[in-house]
Design a protein around this motif. Structure first.
Motif, short mmCIF file in Angstrom:
data_model
loop_
_atom_site.label_atom_id
_atom_site.label_comp_id
_atom_site.label_asym_id
_atom_site.label_seq_id
_atom_site.Cartn_x
_atom_site.Cartn_y
_atom_site.Cartn_z
N ILE A 23 43.11 32.51 15.15
CA ILE A 23 42.69 33.02 16.39
C ILE A 23 42.62 31.81 17.48
CG2 ILE A 23 40.81 33.90 17.64
CD1 ILE A 23 40.09 35.74 14.93
N LEU A 24 41.91 30.65 16.84
CA LEU A 24 42.09 29.59 17.71
C LEU A 24 43.30 29.11 18.25
CD1 LEU A 24 40.19 27.37 19.15
CD2 LEU A 24 40.38 26.10 16.99
N ALA A 25 44.17 29.02 17.24
CA ALA A 25 45.70 28.60 17.61
C ALA A 25 46.20 29.65 18.81
CB ALA A 25 46.47 28.71 16.41
N ILE A 26 46.11 30.93 18.59
CA ILE A 26 46.71 31.89 19.41
C ILE A 26 45.92 31.61 21.02
CG2 ILE A 26 46.65 34.14 20.13
CD1 ILE A 26 46.70 34.88 17.20
N ASP A 27 44.68 31.53 21.00
CA ASP A 27 44.15 30.86 22.11
C ASP A 27 44.47 29.91 22.89
OD1 ASP A 27 41.66 31.49 24.02
OD2 ASP A 27 41.34 29.56 23.46
N MET A 28 44.75 28.93 22.17
CA MET A 28 45.03 27.66 22.61
C MET A 28 46.33 27.68 23.00
SD MET A 28 43.25 24.88 20.00
CE MET A 28 44.39 23.79 20.49
N ASP A 29 47.28 28.08 22.30
CA ASP A 29 49.04 27.75 22.37
C ASP A 29 49.43 28.89 23.00
OD1 ASP A 29 48.51 25.43 20.83
OD2 ASP A 29 48.77 26.52 19.31
N ARG A 61 47.85 29.32 28.11
CA ARG A 61 49.11 28.86 28.82
C ARG A 61 49.54 29.91 30.03
NH1 ARG A 61 51.22 24.52 26.38
NH2 ARG A 61 50.52 24.15 24.35
N VAL A 62 48.96 31.22 29.66
CA VAL A 62 49.24 32.26 30.68
C VAL A 62 48.15 33.04 31.19
CG1 VAL A 62 51.53 32.96 29.14
CG2 VAL A 62 49.21 34.10 28.76
N GLY A 63 46.68 32.34 30.85
CA GLY A 63 45.58 33.02 31.60
C GLY A 63 44.37 32.14 31.14
N SER A 64 43.44 33.02 31.02
CA SER A 64 41.82 32.40 30.74
C SER A 64 41.68 32.52 29.38
CB SER A 64 40.82 32.97 31.60
OG SER A 64 41.23 32.85 33.02
N SER A 65 40.81 31.29 28.95
CA SER A 65 40.58 31.43 27.49
C SER A 65 39.78 32.56 27.03
CB SER A 65 40.20 30.13 27.09
OG SER A 65 39.48 30.32 25.75
N PHE A 66 39.99 33.22 25.91
CA PHE A 66 38.83 34.21 25.36
C PHE A 66 37.72 33.53 24.47
CE2 PHE A 66 42.65 34.73 22.59
CZ PHE A 66 41.97 34.49 21.11
#
Length: 707
Positions: free
Chosen positions: A107-113, A117-122
């Motif tokens: 989940i963290l990797a999906i958010d970071m990578d 890169r396309v919007g705001s972090s969840f």
């Protein structure tokens, strides 16, 4: 001034804190390398499996259902809980904790990578708080589970975890898991403390383990600056260990995390009870396993799925009796040989032979009782018995069969029975009855009763035949036997590796069945019940679903009121026959019948699927081993010392002629003749019939009629 309550956007944690851009790039490079090593290793394993022979069983039908069923088995840890609650809890903590940490990292990797890169972090606010709480809670379970494993292995030194294949690999695996779990928390505590001077970290209390370690650091005099300085060192140590672990999964013990699940997905629910046929066009040199690639891809997957847990070894009656058989060692010997052969570290050798020049010694295979306890105990569904049979077939084809077994096979070939007596004597036991036993070859019957070798020829088991004949007679059902046209069922002939003789016996029995007009087959012997029900259809038999063990039929008679039973005022215990219980899942019918006699049933500590084999199966009844103690002697001791009733147990009840033979022998050799009596379920029923008839003759009345 910092706000008392952080803004939602501030409720998060820094990623790659104090690692820097170069460090981040290096990490991603190493991650790619680790994943590449992982994928290459997985590919190598899959490619190796393709070198094995085709598996005769359909392994991928209903793939969706198989995947879901395997997921349920794995996630529930039901196999680990069987017989060992401690191991079940331990493995559940490790599995659920590991999966949670893996999912959380993903989940963290999906958010970071991707997301950032396309919007705001969840990865902020309530999501972050929930994430942190779950990760800390389940991560703690992971550490506790690994700690339980360490305690059992090193402090308790649990016997079944140690063996000839225990190595540094096992130590490295368990300590790596522990270092990963603890290292993550140490890192978290440093991060919380190190960032506390630049922001409000009060919300990090949800990371309760990390927060606790932060307080420990403070108590030890660690300052925020020191924590910040130490963080990159600990981070890189943790990261390199994690990436190294990922890279090594396909090459070492962590492989079982993949192969175990795959093995459960591809399992055969009828393995052991239904053995595969030898291909009709196979030459003698092609029958059985003579080369490592004669094992199918699924059997090689079995080898890789073994976790060295030793559950199979701990329940094996041959191993407990001092025979040269440890099921775990057989599986791991085959795996080790394959890997060493592929690496050029050993020369080719026979898979199984006599004399110690092979991978597996012939004596090990001759020692197997085909009880399937190893398979039932295995948490990853390794199919030992099927592979052992393949090796027995090789011994047979190469002329290395045990001499006692060879003599019995010759008797079976020439006379159709394992006693070597004339066929005409098979029905002689009926002469001692005071009523006629119908001939199923001459009249239509509802039940075609397959009597079997031991009830026909063995003096002690003839009493069982008499008892069952009386039950059938007094029930009023239509039944008959094959008289001298009956041949040995072949179940154990097949399991000692004599497939050709087995097929001959199948053909003879099917020809005899076809002469008769019947609805159902009832067998005295669970071994006959198993092969008629599960294997004869491979040769064209179409009534496998209409085959019953006699206890199932007698249970129906009792429930329907066809048999009026008196009361047997005794305490008994019951032994589950392997071929009725573990092989075919029938545990209740014999118990229902025993209870119907009025006897008090005191269960053996090892009962139902955990029952301990009598040692008669797999040709054991035809062999002569110097067991110490004999499995039958151990079972007698268990009945008299480990049941609740102890020495108050009057009778040891069986439902199998081979069990009767083995336990009568064990009762004598173990000096239990004056302590307990061995009887068949049918004999207990006859005792209850006599009690009813004697009571009626004496004018006894039931409590109901007395009112």
């Amino acid at each position: 001034m910092q706000p008392l309550v952080p803004l939602a956007a501030d409720v998060t944690r820094p990623t790659f804190w104090r690692i820097g851009g170069v460090g981040e790039a290096v990490f991603y490079y190493l991650a790619v390398v680790a994943i590449a090593f992982f994928l290459y290793g997985v590919y190598g394993r899959l490619a190796r499996y393709t070198q094995g022979s085709d598996d005769p069983t359909e392994r991928l039908d209903d793939l969706g259902g198989r995947i879901v069923g395997a997921a349920k088995t794995v996630l529930s840890n039901e196999n680990q809980f069987d017989r060992d609650t401690y191991a079940g809890v331990m493995h559940a903590f490790i599995l659920w904790g590991f999966l949670t940490l893996l999912i959380g990292t993903t989940i963290l990797a999906i958010d970071m990578d991707i997301v950032r890169r396309v919007g705001s972090s969840f990865f902020v606010g309530d999501f972050y708080l929930a994430y942190s709480l779950v990760m800390d809670a389940l991560g703690l379970l992971f550490v506790v589970g690994v700690g339980m494993a360490l305690y059992r292995r090193y402090a308790e030194r649990y016997d079944r975890l140690w063996g000839k294949h225990t190595s540094l690999e096992d130590d490295a695996f368990i300590w790596t898991l522990f270092a990963l779990g603890v290292g993550g928390y140490l890192l978290e505590g440093l991060r919380i403390l190190g960032t506390s001077t630049s922001r409000d970290v009060s919300f990090e209390t949800v990371s309760f383990v990390g927060w606790f370690l932060k307080d420990v650091y403070v108590a030890l005099g660690v300052t925020p600056d020191l924590a910040a300085a130490a963080y990159p060192v600990v981070w890189w140590s943790h990261a390199l260990l994690a990436l190294g672990f990922v890279a090594m999964i396909p090459y070492a013990k962590p492989l079982h995390m993949l192969t175990s699940y795959a093995n459960i997905v591809t399992r055969d629910e009828n393995a052991g009870a239904r053995l595969p046929r030898v291909p009709e066009d196979a030459s003698p040199d092609e029958i059985g396993a003579s080369d490592i690639d004669d094992f199918s891809w699924k059997q090689q997957l079995d080898h890789d799925a073994c976790t060295k847990c030793g559950r199979c070894s701990s329940v094996c009656p041959a191993n407990a009796s001092g025979r040269n058989l440890d099921p775990r060692d057989v599986i791991l010997d085959l795996k080790t040989y394959r890997e060493e052969l592929d690496a050029g570290e050993t020369e080719k050798k026979p898979i199984v032979a006599d004399g110690g020049t092979s991978v597996i010694d012939a004596e090990s295979m001759e020692s197997c009782m085909s009880c399937m306890a190893c398979m039932d105990a295995c948490p990853v569904d390794i199919e030992h018995v099927t592979q052992f049979t393949e090796m027995n077939r090789r011994l047979t084809e190469s002329g290395q069969m045990d001499e006692n077994i060879q003599d019995t096979m010759m008797d079976l070939f020439q006379k159709g029975n394992s006693f070597g007596d004339p066929e005409r004597k098979r029905p002689n036991w009926v002469e001692d009855l005071d009523f006629d036993v119908p001939d199923a070859r001459e009249e239509s019957v509802e039940y075609l009763w397959y009597v079997g070798d031991y009830p026909s020829y063995d003096e002690r088991n003839q009493k069982v035949a008499h008892a069952l004949a009386r039950i059938l007679h007094e029930s009023g059902v239509s039944y008959g036997i094959l008289y001298e046209d009956e041949k040995h069922d072949g179940n154990d002939v097949r399991r000692v590796g004599e497939e050709g003789l087995y097929e001959m016996l199948v053909e003879d029995n099917m020809a005899a069945f076809e002469q008769c007009d019947y609805e159902k087959i009832v067998t005295t012997d669970p071994h006959s019940f198993n092969t008629f029900r599960n294997e004869y259809d491979q040769f064209g038999f179409e009534k496998g679903d209409d085959v019953y063990h006699y206890t199932q039929v007698v249970e129906e008679f009792v429930n329907d009121g066809r048999l009026e039973l008196g009361t047997v005022d005794e305490t008994v215990t019951y032994h589950d026959p392997c071929h009725l219980g573990r092989y075919n899942g029938e545990y209740e019918a014999p118990r229902e019948v025993i209870t119907a006699t009025g006897a008090t049933l005191d269960e053996m500590p090892r009962n139902r699927n955990d029952a301990f084999c009598c040692s008669g199966g797999g040709g054991g009844v035809w062999t002569d081993f110097s067991d110490d103690p004999k499995p039958s002697e151990e079972r007698m001791r268990e009945a008299l010392e480990d049941t609740d009733a102890g020495r108050q147990v009057d009778k040891f009840v069986v439902a199998c002629p081979q069990c009767m033979t083995m336990y009568e022998d064990g009762r004598k050799t173990g000096n239990y003749e004056d302590d307990i009596e061995v009887v068949d379920v049918s004999e207990l029923v006859v005792q209850a019939l006599d009690a009813k008839q004697t009571g009626a003759a004496d004018g006894d009345v039931s409590p109901a009629s007395a009112d």
